[in-house]
Scaffold this motif. Structure first.
Motif, PDB file in Angstrom:
ATOM      1  N   ASP A 117       0.686  -1.079  -0.010  1.00  0.00           N
ATOM      2  CA  ASP A 117       0.094   0.015  -0.257  1.00  0.00           C
ATOM      3  C   ASP A 117       1.007   1.202   0.093  1.00  0.00           C
ATOM      4  O   ASP A 117       0.600   2.307  -0.723  1.00  0.00           O
ATOM      5  N   GLY A 118       2.087   1.109   0.760  1.00  0.00           N
ATOM      6  CA  GLY A 118       2.926   2.306   0.843  1.00  0.00           C
ATOM      7  C   GLY A 118       3.664   2.222  -0.604  1.00  0.00           C
ATOM      8  O   GLY A 118       3.777   3.578  -0.961  1.00  0.00           O
ATOM      9  N   ILE A 119       4.022   1.439  -1.060  1.00  0.00           N
ATOM     10  CA  ILE A 119       4.829   1.484  -2.532  1.00  0.00           C
ATOM     11  C   ILE A 119       3.784   2.125  -3.620  1.00  0.00           C
ATOM     12  O   ILE A 119       4.101   2.936  -4.330  1.00  0.00           O
ATOM     13  N   GLN A 120       2.498   1.462  -3.522  1.00  0.00           N
ATOM     14  CA  GLN A 120       1.806   2.057  -4.581  1.00  0.00           C
ATOM     15  C   GLN A 120       1.318   3.722  -4.366  1.00  0.00           C
ATOM     16  O   GLN A 120       0.972   4.280  -5.283  1.00  0.00           O
ATOM     17  N   THR A 121       1.378   3.866  -2.981  1.00  0.00           N
ATOM     18  CA  THR A 121       0.883   5.320  -2.619  1.00  0.00           C
ATOM     19  C   THR A 121       2.212   6.288  -3.523  1.00  0.00           C
ATOM     20  O   THR A 121       1.914   7.323  -3.889  1.00  0.00           O
ATOM     21  N   ILE A 122       3.353   5.694  -3.185  1.00  0.00           N
ATOM     22  CA  ILE A 122       4.535   6.695  -3.491  1.00  0.00           C
ATOM     23  C   ILE A 122       4.401   6.715  -5.005  1.00  0.00           C
ATOM     24  O   ILE A 122       4.652   7.592  -5.871  1.00  0.00           O
ATOM     25  N   ILE A 123       4.366   5.436  -5.829  1.00  0.00           N
ATOM     26  CA  ILE A 123       3.984   5.697  -7.211  1.00  0.00           C
ATOM     27  C   ILE A 123       2.863   6.470  -7.617  1.00  0.00           C
ATOM     28  O   ILE A 123       3.101   7.401  -8.677  1.00  0.00           O
ATOM     29  N   ARG A 124       1.702   6.449  -6.949  1.00  0.00           N
ATOM     30  CA  ARG A 124       0.745   7.222  -7.396  1.00  0.00           C
ATOM     31  C   ARG A 124       0.523   8.777  -7.190  1.00  0.00           C
ATOM     32  O   ARG A 124       0.061   9.360  -8.027  1.00  0.00           O
ATOM     33  N   MET A 125       1.324   8.994  -5.996  1.00  0.00           N
ATOM     34  CA  MET A 125       1.183  10.423  -5.637  1.00  0.00           C
ATOM     35  C   MET A 125       2.427  11.072  -6.006  1.00  0.00           C
ATOM     36  O   MET A 125       2.638  12.400  -5.901  1.00  0.00           O
ATOM     37  N   ALA A 126       3.363  10.542  -6.719  1.00  0.00           N
ATOM     38  CA  ALA A 126       4.726  10.951  -7.133  1.00  0.00           C
ATOM     39  C   ALA A 126       4.454  12.217  -7.779  1.00  0.00           C
ATOM     40  O   ALA A 126       5.024  13.487  -7.758  1.00  0.00           O
ATOM     41  N   ALA A 127       3.583  12.178  -8.962  1.00  0.00           N
ATOM     42  CA  ALA A 127       3.408  13.278  -9.810  1.00  0.00           C
ATOM     43  C   ALA A 127       2.777  14.542  -9.104  1.00  0.00           C
ATOM     44  O   ALA A 127       3.239  15.454  -9.361  1.00  0.00           O
ATOM     45  N   ILE A 128       1.753  13.859  -8.240  1.00  0.00           N
ATOM     46  CA  ILE A 128       1.007  15.066  -7.765  1.00  0.00           C
ATOM     47  C   ILE A 128       1.812  15.868  -6.723  1.00  0.00           C
ATOM     48  O   ILE A 128       1.963  17.125  -6.811  1.00  0.00           O
ATOM     49  N   TYR A 129       2.826  15.277  -5.881  1.00  0.00           N
ATOM     50  CA  TYR A 129       3.864  15.799  -5.090  1.00  0.00           C
ATOM     51  C   TYR A 129       4.886  16.463  -5.950  1.00  0.00           C
ATOM     52  O   TYR A 129       5.197  17.688  -5.433  1.00  0.00           O
ATOM     53  N   GLY A 130       5.412  16.024  -6.940  1.00  0.00           N
ATOM     54  CA  GLY A 130       6.311  16.891  -8.067  1.00  0.00           C
ATOM     55  C   GLY A 130       5.858  18.092  -8.319  1.00  0.00           C
ATOM     56  O   GLY A 130       6.560  18.960  -8.405  1.00  0.00           O
ATOM     57  N   ALA A 131       4.465  17.994  -9.153  1.00  0.00           N
ATOM     58  CA  ALA A 131       3.959  19.035  -9.447  1.00  0.00           C
ATOM     59  C   ALA A 131       3.879  20.261  -8.377  1.00  0.00           C
ATOM     60  O   ALA A 131       4.008  21.537  -8.635  1.00  0.00           O
TER      61      ALA A 131
END
Length: 215
Positions: free
Chosen positions: A10-24
């Motif tokens: 769950d933590g791994i998938q969260t990093i993958i999915r939220m990376a773009a949002i956090y980067g922006a």
């Protein structure tokens, strides 16, 4: 094992999915994000093989612990990230453990299930894999609402790695392998008895023919 996988995945998938949002949010342009995601894929291929080789020396369970430690470090580094080159460093780190952690999880799970029920157990594994990434984004969103920034939300993901690792420490791999072997042996004996019983009941059993040769 499945509970541990559900938590840390769950933590791994969260990093993958939220990376773009956090980067922006911190100012990483879209082109840099796309390039970083490509880096993850290219780095992930060779490191999956390297992780497999490493697991052959230290064990699959320890390999997963190592991957979780790297993911924890990624979350901490992401909290302090301010420039695009740091985003690429994090992408490289994600690539080093993303494929390996998934492969080792499946490998460890496969060692602790009976062979004759592998399809059923991996069906459960697939269900748990699909449910991963639900609680993590929810916690991410709650953290953003509470603290007003994604930086604190990135740190909250560490909770999944810690909880998943703690549950994984309770998994007795040797005992699981022993139970799987015993179940496979029992199933083999049961199938053998069934085949023998069907042969005895069959009216068309072949009778051995003894031929006497005369010279």
């Amino acid at each position: 094992m499945l509970v541990a996988f559900l938590l840390y995945n769950d933590g791994i998938q969260t990093i993958i999915r939220m990376a773009a949002i956090y980067g922006a949010e911190i100012g990483i342009d879209q082109n840099s994000q796309i390039e970083a995601f490509v880096v993850v894929q290219f780095v992930g291929i060779p490191f999956s093989f390297l992780f497999g080789a490493l697991a052959g020396r230290i064990g699959a369970k320890m390999g997963i612990f190592l991957a979780l430690a790297v993911y924890t470090a990624i979350s901490i580094l992401a909290y302090f990230m301010t420039a695009a080159w740091q985003f690429f460093v994090l992408a490289f780190l994600v690539g080093t453990v993303q494929g390996g952690s998934q492969a080792l999880s499946r490998s460890l799970f496969a060692r602790m299930i009976p062979r004759h029920k592998s399809s059923e157990y991996f069906g459960f594994f697939s269900v748990f894999e699909k449910f991963a990434g639900i609680a993590g984004p929810a916690l991410f969103a709650i953290s953003v609402s509470l603290f007003g920034s994604s930086r604190a939300a990135v740190l909250s993901v560490i909770l999944f790695f810690i909880c998943g690792g703690l549950v994984l420490t309770r998994v007795n791999v040797a005992e699981g392998e022993a139970h799987a072997r015993e179940a496979s042996i029992r199933e083999g004996r049961h199938c053998g008895r069934q085949r023998l019983s069907r042969f005895r009941r069959s009216p068309h059993r072949s009778v051995p023919i003894i031929t006497t040769w005369s010279w």
